[in-house]
Design a protein around this motif. Structure first.
Motif, PDB file in Angstrom:
ATOM      1  N   LEU A  64      25.392  57.632  51.786  1.00  0.00           N
ATOM      2  CA  LEU A  64      25.977  56.452  51.154  1.00  0.00           C
ATOM      3  C   LEU A  64      25.598  56.371  49.672  1.00  0.00           C
ATOM      4  CD1 LEU A  64      27.500  53.711  51.444  1.00  0.00           C
ATOM      5  CD2 LEU A  64      25.270  52.682  51.976  1.00  0.00           C
ATOM      6  N   SER A  65      24.316  56.577  49.386  1.00  0.00           N
ATOM      7  CA  SER A  65      23.840  56.458  47.999  1.00  0.00           C
ATOM      8  C   SER A  65      24.458  57.528  47.106  1.00  0.00           C
ATOM      9  CB  SER A  65      22.307  56.550  47.955  1.00  0.00           C
ATOM     10  OG  SER A  65      21.857  57.817  48.397  1.00  0.00           O
ATOM     11  N   ILE A  66      24.586  58.737  47.609  1.00  0.00           N
ATOM     12  CA  ILE A  66      25.152  59.822  46.801  1.00  0.00           C
ATOM     13  C   ILE A  66      26.651  59.611  46.583  1.00  0.00           C
ATOM     14  CG2 ILE A  66      25.593  62.306  46.694  1.00  0.00           C
ATOM     15  CD1 ILE A  66      22.675  61.444  46.152  1.00  0.00           C
ATOM     16  N   THR A  67      27.331  59.078  47.577  1.00  0.00           N
ATOM     17  CA  THR A  67      28.757  58.767  47.410  1.00  0.00           C
ATOM     18  C   THR A  67      28.951  57.760  46.282  1.00  0.00           C
ATOM     19  OG1 THR A  67      29.222  59.204  49.744  1.00  0.00           O
ATOM     20  CG2 THR A  67      30.816  57.842  48.551  1.00  0.00           C
ATOM     21  N   HIS A  68      28.136  56.713  46.272  1.00  0.00           N
ATOM     22  CA  HIS A  68      28.202  55.715  45.209  1.00  0.00           C
ATOM     23  C   HIS A  68      27.870  56.344  43.847  1.00  0.00           C
ATOM     24  CE1 HIS A  68      29.028  51.787  46.991  1.00  0.00           C
ATOM     25  NE2 HIS A  68      28.370  52.181  48.059  1.00  0.00           N
ATOM     26  N   LEU A  69      26.847  57.194  43.820  1.00  0.00           N
ATOM     27  CA  LEU A  69      26.432  57.818  42.566  1.00  0.00           C
ATOM     28  C   LEU A  69      27.527  58.717  42.010  1.00  0.00           C
ATOM     29  CD1 LEU A  69      24.137  58.225  40.505  1.00  0.00           C
ATOM     30  CD2 LEU A  69      23.308  60.119  41.919  1.00  0.00           C
ATOM     31  N   GLN A  70      28.156  59.491  42.881  1.00  0.00           N
ATOM     32  CA  GLN A  70      29.214  60.393  42.439  1.00  0.00           C
ATOM     33  C   GLN A  70      30.414  59.625  41.872  1.00  0.00           C
ATOM     34  OE1 GLN A  70      29.630  62.621  46.096  1.00  0.00           O
ATOM     35  NE2 GLN A  70      28.423  64.341  45.314  1.00  0.00           N
ATOM     36  N   ARG A  71      30.722  58.468  42.468  1.00  0.00           N
ATOM     37  CA  ARG A  71      31.801  57.626  41.930  1.00  0.00           C
ATOM     38  C   ARG A  71      31.452  57.119  40.533  1.00  0.00           C
ATOM     39  NH1 ARG A  71      32.559  53.959  47.345  1.00  0.00           N
ATOM     40  NH2 ARG A  71      33.733  55.466  48.604  1.00  0.00           N
ATOM     41  N   LYS A  72      30.172  56.758  40.354  1.00  0.00           N
ATOM     42  CA  LYS A  72      29.729  56.248  39.054  1.00  0.00           C
ATOM     43  C   LYS A  72      29.794  57.332  37.981  1.00  0.00           C
ATOM     44  CE  LYS A  72      28.829  51.916  39.071  1.00  0.00           C
ATOM     45  NZ  LYS A  72      28.258  51.522  40.297  1.00  0.00           N
ATOM     46  N   ILE A  73      29.499  58.557  38.367  1.00  0.00           N
ATOM     47  CA  ILE A  73      29.552  59.669  37.417  1.00  0.00           C
ATOM     48  C   ILE A  73      30.967  59.849  36.891  1.00  0.00           C
ATOM     49  CG2 ILE A  73      29.310  62.181  37.198  1.00  0.00           C
ATOM     50  CD1 ILE A  73      26.642  60.713  37.165  1.00  0.00           C
ATOM     51  N   VAL A  74      31.953  59.721  37.777  1.00  0.00           N
ATOM     52  CA  VAL A  74      33.355  59.833  37.370  1.00  0.00           C
ATOM     53  C   VAL A  74      33.717  58.712  36.398  1.00  0.00           C
ATOM     54  CG1 VAL A  74      35.754  59.758  38.171  1.00  0.00           C
ATOM     55  CG2 VAL A  74      34.030  61.018  39.489  1.00  0.00           C
ATOM     56  N   LYS A  75      33.300  57.474  36.714  1.00  0.00           N
ATOM     57  CA  LYS A  75      33.571  56.332  35.832  1.00  0.00           C
ATOM     58  C   LYS A  75      32.865  56.489  34.489  1.00  0.00           C
ATOM     59  CE  LYS A  75      34.446  52.735  39.295  1.00  0.00           C
ATOM     60  NZ  LYS A  75      33.984  51.443  39.849  1.00  0.00           N
ATOM     61  N   LEU A  76      31.645  57.014  34.544  1.00  0.00           N
ATOM     62  CA  LEU A  76      30.840  57.158  33.336  1.00  0.00           C
ATOM     63  C   LEU A  76      31.453  58.167  32.373  1.00  0.00           C
ATOM     64  CD1 LEU A  76      28.323  56.342  31.823  1.00  0.00           C
ATOM     65  CD2 LEU A  76      27.025  58.017  33.151  1.00  0.00           C
ATOM     66  N   GLU A  77      32.140  59.156  32.919  1.00  0.00           N
ATOM     67  CA  GLU A  77      32.782  60.172  32.077  1.00  0.00           C
ATOM     68  C   GLU A  77      33.811  59.516  31.155  1.00  0.00           C
ATOM     69  OE1 GLU A  77      34.076  64.755  32.836  1.00  0.00           O
ATOM     70  OE2 GLU A  77      34.705  63.269  34.319  1.00  0.00           O
ATOM     71  N   ALA A  78      34.644  58.640  31.726  1.00  0.00           N
ATOM     72  CA  ALA A  78      35.663  57.948  30.932  1.00  0.00           C
ATOM     73  C   ALA A  78      35.020  56.909  30.013  1.00  0.00           C
ATOM     74  CB  ALA A  78      36.673  57.273  31.859  1.00  0.00           C
ATOM     75  N   LEU A  79      34.001  56.201  30.524  1.00  0.00           N
ATOM     76  CA  LEU A  79      33.350  55.143  29.747  1.00  0.00           C
ATOM     77  C   LEU A  79      32.655  55.701  28.505  1.00  0.00           C
ATOM     78  CD1 LEU A  79      32.483  52.157  29.496  1.00  0.00           C
ATOM     79  CD2 LEU A  79      30.448  52.751  30.843  1.00  0.00           C
ATOM     80  N   SER A  80      31.940  56.815  28.645  1.00  0.00           N
ATOM     81  CA  SER A  80      31.205  57.381  27.510  1.00  0.00           C
ATOM     82  C   SER A  80      32.167  57.836  26.409  1.00  0.00           C
ATOM     83  CB  SER A  80      30.311  58.538  27.964  1.00  0.00           C
ATOM     84  OG  SER A  80      31.060  59.548  28.595  1.00  0.00           O
ATOM     85  N   LYS A  81      33.325  58.375  26.803  1.00  0.00           N
ATOM     86  CA  LYS A  81      34.335  58.766  25.808  1.00  0.00           C
ATOM     87  C   LYS A  81      34.851  57.539  25.056  1.00  0.00           C
ATOM     88  CE  LYS A  81      35.963  62.912  28.195  1.00  0.00           C
ATOM     89  NZ  LYS A  81      37.074  63.513  28.980  1.00  0.00           N
ATOM     90  N   LYS A  82      35.084  56.459  25.806  1.00  0.00           N
ATOM     91  CA  LYS A  82      35.588  55.220  25.208  1.00  0.00           C
ATOM     92  C   LYS A  82      34.572  54.621  24.234  1.00  0.00           C
ATOM     93  CE  LYS A  82      36.902  50.515  26.578  1.00  0.00           C
ATOM     94  NZ  LYS A  82      37.014  49.590  27.741  1.00  0.00           N
ATOM     95  N   ILE A  83      33.319  54.527  24.668  1.00  0.00           N
ATOM     96  CA  ILE A  83      32.275  53.914  23.835  1.00  0.00           C
ATOM     97  C   ILE A  83      32.027  54.736  22.578  1.00  0.00           C
ATOM     98  CG2 ILE A  83      29.797  53.375  23.726  1.00  0.00           C
ATOM     99  CD1 ILE A  83      29.981  52.598  26.710  1.00  0.00           C
ATOM    100  N   LEU A  84      31.960  56.050  22.748  1.00  0.00           N
ATOM    101  CA  LEU A  84      31.601  56.918  21.626  1.00  0.00           C
ATOM    102  C   LEU A  84      32.785  57.250  20.711  1.00  0.00           C
ATOM    103  CD1 LEU A  84      29.174  59.200  23.632  1.00  0.00           C
ATOM    104  CD2 LEU A  84      28.522  57.721  21.718  1.00  0.00           C
ATOM    105  N   SER A  85      33.951  56.711  21.024  1.00  0.00           N
ATOM    106  CA  SER A  85      35.113  56.927  20.150  1.00  0.00           C
ATOM    107  C   SER A  85      35.118  55.958  18.973  1.00  0.00           C
ATOM    108  CB  SER A  85      36.413  56.764  20.946  1.00  0.00           C
ATOM    109  OG  SER A  85      36.565  55.410  21.366  1.00  0.00           O
ATOM    110  N   ARG A  86      34.265  54.914  19.051  1.00  0.00           N
ATOM    111  CA  ARG A  86      34.217  53.895  17.996  1.00  0.00           C
ATOM    112  C   ARG A  86      32.822  53.813  17.391  1.00  0.00           C
ATOM    113  NH1 ARG A  86      37.205  50.957  22.105  1.00  0.00           N
ATOM    114  NH2 ARG A  86      35.278  49.899  22.691  1.00  0.00           N
ATOM    115  N   SER A  87      32.760  53.368  16.143  1.00  0.00           N
ATOM    116  CA  SER A  87      31.471  53.211  15.462  1.00  0.00           C
ATOM    117  C   SER A  87      30.668  52.071  16.091  1.00  0.00           C
ATOM    118  CB  SER A  87      31.678  52.912  13.977  1.00  0.00           C
ATOM    119  OG  SER A  87      32.305  53.995  13.340  1.00  0.00           O
ATOM    120  N   PHE A  88      29.347  52.212  16.076  1.00  0.00           N
ATOM    121  CA  PHE A  88      28.455  51.155  16.564  1.00  0.00           C
ATOM    122  C   PHE A  88      28.149  50.173  15.435  1.00  0.00           C
ATOM    123  CE2 PHE A  88      27.306  54.664  19.499  1.00  0.00           C
ATOM    124  CZ  PHE A  88      27.530  54.002  20.702  1.00  0.00           C
TER     125      PHE A  88
END
Length: 645
Positions: A64-88
């Motif tokens: 169960l925990s690894i299934t949740h973690l793997q889903r988060k990794i997929v979401k994080l891939e898109a999120l990190s691209k979005k966050i790092l596309s703009r200046s802080f």
């Protein structure tokens, strides 16, 4: 195995289960960056059931925990691209806490995304401030836009690469994290090794492996040559260079090539390693872009940092003293007749005796242990035949382990250097030499405090499966000094104390989770060394000098300040404050560097021949000699030897 053979197996109850639950989540998500509070609520009902799950072989919670973690990794891939596309916005007043105990799980997706925004902002700040161009130009706040954009790009590349590698991992690759959350409830040193981890452990403890002699790095999916080991097949070939990318690997002269592009680095390494004398063919992409196939014959590769290293030191009066640095009590677990620390140390001492040395320094700083049998043999080189350590098994039976060396190889004055990282076999050796009044021990307030003995058991011996199941390292006994005292938690207290960088920080067995308790048993008869009175007089002479030494007083002050910085884990994310905080921390660490102005006046006139130096190691050897001349502990050790008649 753990139920019947572990020295002090705890009851597998609700308390045990809660310990597994806590440790596993800490290992899987230490900064609380991946899971949401709602997911933790879903995990929570399992917290008291993991003990029974362990007994029954139930992996439902892990799955169960690894299934949740793997889903988060997929979401994080898109999120990190979005966050790092703009200046802080580096003018915004906000902090990040890098202390897992004070962090909390995000209550919503929005809060989770904001946590990652802060974390990626923190990584970008690190990239900016460690950039060579940024350091050289020292750009003000409003003129670092190019640097910030470049830093964000680098962070995105690193994140993308990290997530790519994680997605390639199978559940079985992560299973050892779960198993080790279970084994950690027995004691800090009981652990499960997967097949890959067992290979790495064997290399570490022996300092040897069979392969081509190259250190590899994963660079965007390419297994890339990061370093060539001097004397190894890759180095000897003169055809492989740092920066070359390995595209394919083939076994033998006629084996079919396998494409390793994008493969996990650990899996690529397993294909490249192999038995001495066997052939491996590598298809390389050279730095100029062309590809080339290289054929290599594998050989035994030695990691020189593992092995004993000696030198002859001269003081200002031209008196000679011996010095031996022993990083580990190494041995070859797969070959009893292979190289080991005791035989190498014998060679070093014999070589040093030919130089007419007046005393000997044995350096066990940062030596975390190794072979118990090797520790017995080394002790015998200094005391001859006699009891070295007592061992008590889980059934209560006691045994005395002795050195069988008839006569000591070195009978002269002896100093042993230790620090807070000297553990296990180091503590057996230092404790025995102290009890026998054979040597003076110099170092921090105490050694690590590991008074337990482990054994390694391959799990495939059970023949439950054709598959290699890895190995279990578990505690089978405790050891005690000849005076009856355990080194567990308390370690060895040096005769002459010089504080170190970690003297006031949490660093030792007593600061680990689930350590075994300290206790003692009866002393056994042993004969103290003949020069006990002289040793006591020397100790008193040098003790007074240490207490008034301004360099040592300064070292103590710095060590105390490190404790404050260890406890403060809040980092500002506003540009000016981040720079000021980084500068303050850097200056605190730099203060230690000011001790580099210290010189002990010692000259290195000859070095070890146990491990011959290759040309590529010459710069490292020069640096080693240079550092010896700045070593305040070594200077105190030689000063102590000079106090002998």
């Amino acid at each position: 195995m753990l139920s019947f053979l572990h020295y002090h197996a705890p009851e597998v109850d609700e308390k045990f289960s809660e310990g597994v639950y806590k440790k596993y989540l800490e290992s899987l998500d230490p900064q609380k960056l991946y899971f949401l509070e709602s997911e933790i609520d879903e995990f929570y009902p399992y917290r008291k059931k993991l003990g029974n799950a362990f007994i029954n072989g139930d992996t439902e919670f892990f799955d169960l925990s690894i299934t949740h973690l793997q889903r988060k990794i997929v979401k994080l891939e898109a999120l990190s691209k979005k966050i790092l596309s703009r200046s802080f916005d580096f003018s915004k007043e906000e902090n990040i806490t890098l202390d897992e105990k004070n962090n909390s799980y995000a209550k919503s997706i929005q809060q989770w995304e904001d946590q990652w925004r802060k974390y990626l902002k923190y990584l970008t700040l690190i990239e900016m401030t460690t950039s060579k161009k940024e350091a050289e130009k020292e750009k003000p706040e409003n003129s670092n836009a190019v640097s910030e954009e470049s830093a964000r790009k680098r962070v995105l590349e690193n994140m993308t690469d990290y997530l790519r590698q994680f997605k390639m991992k199978k559940k079985s690759d992560l299973f050892s994290v779960y198993v080790n959350a279970i084994t950690s409830q027995y004691d800090p040193h009981t652990a499960y090794f997967s097949v890959k981890e067992k290979e790495d452990f064997d290399f570490k403890i022996s300092g040897q492996l069979e392969g081509i002699g190259a250190i590899l790095q994963d660079k965007k999916g390419y297994a890339t040559i990061a370093e060539l080991i001097a004397g190894g097949p890759a180095w000897k070939s003169k055809k492989i260079e740092v920066g070359d990318k390995i595209l394919k690997v083939a076994q033998g002269k006629h084996g079919k090539s396998k494409n390793i592009l994008g493969l996990l680095l650990s899996d690529s390494i397993r294909l490249i390693r192999g038995k001495k004398g066997s052939v491996v063919r590598l298809t390389l992409q050279k730095k100029d872009g062309h590809t080339e196939e290289i054929s290599l014959v594998r050989d035994i590769i030695e990691q020189k940092e593992t092995f004993a290293k000696g030198a002859v030191l001269e003081d200002e009066d031209k008196n000679s003293y011996g010095y031996i640095y022993l990083p580990e009590f190494y041995f070859n677990p797969n070959n009893k007749n292979g190289r080991n620390a005791a035989s190498d140390l014998r060679k070093e001492i014999e070589q040093l005796k030919e130089k007419n040395i007046k005393g000997l320094v044995l350096d066990l700083r940062n030596n975390s242990g190794g072979s118990l049998e090797t520790a017995l043999d080394i002790t015998g080189l200094f005391i001859g035949k006699g009891p070295v350590v007592q061992v008590r098994r889980n059934d209560g039976k006691k045994e005395t382990l002795s050195s069988n060396i008839k006569s000591p190889l070195w009978k002269g004055p002896l100093i042993v250097l230790v620090n807070e990282a000297s553990a296990s076999a180091s503590e057996i050796l230092a404790g025995a030499l102290q009890d026998y009044k054979r040597a003076l021990i110099i170092g921090g307030p105490q050694t690590y405090g590991k008074g337990t003995v482990q054994t390694l058991y391959p799990l495939d011996r059970f023949r439950l499966s054709e598959k290699n199941m890895g190995a279990l390292k578990f505690t089978i006994s405790k050891f005690y000094r000849v005076n009856g005292s355990s080194t567990q938690l308390k370690g060895v207290q040096p005769d002459l104390i010089i504080p170190g960088r970690y003297s006031y920080t949490k660093f030792g067995e007593k600061d680990q989770e689930n350590p075994m308790k300290w206790d003692s048993i009866g002393a056994i008869p042993y004969r103290r060394w003949e020069n006990e009175t002289e040793l006591k007089n020397v100790k008193e002479k040098v003790k007074n000098r240490i207490q008034t030494n301004p360099d040592i007083k300064f070292l103590d002050k710095l060590a105390r300040s490190m404790q404050m910085f260890e406890e403060d884990k809040t980092v500002p994310l506003q540009w000016k404050k981040f720079q000021a905080d980084k500068k303050e921390r850097k200056e605190k660490n730099k203060a230690f560097d000011s001790l580099k102005n210290y010189t002990n006046g010692l000259a290195v006139t000859s070095v070890s021949i146990v491990y011959p130096l290759e040309k590529l190691a010459e710069d490292q050897e020069k640096e080693w000699k240079k550092n010896m001349g700045r070593d305040i502990y070594l200077g105190t050790a030689i000063e102590t030897l000079r106090a002998y008649k």
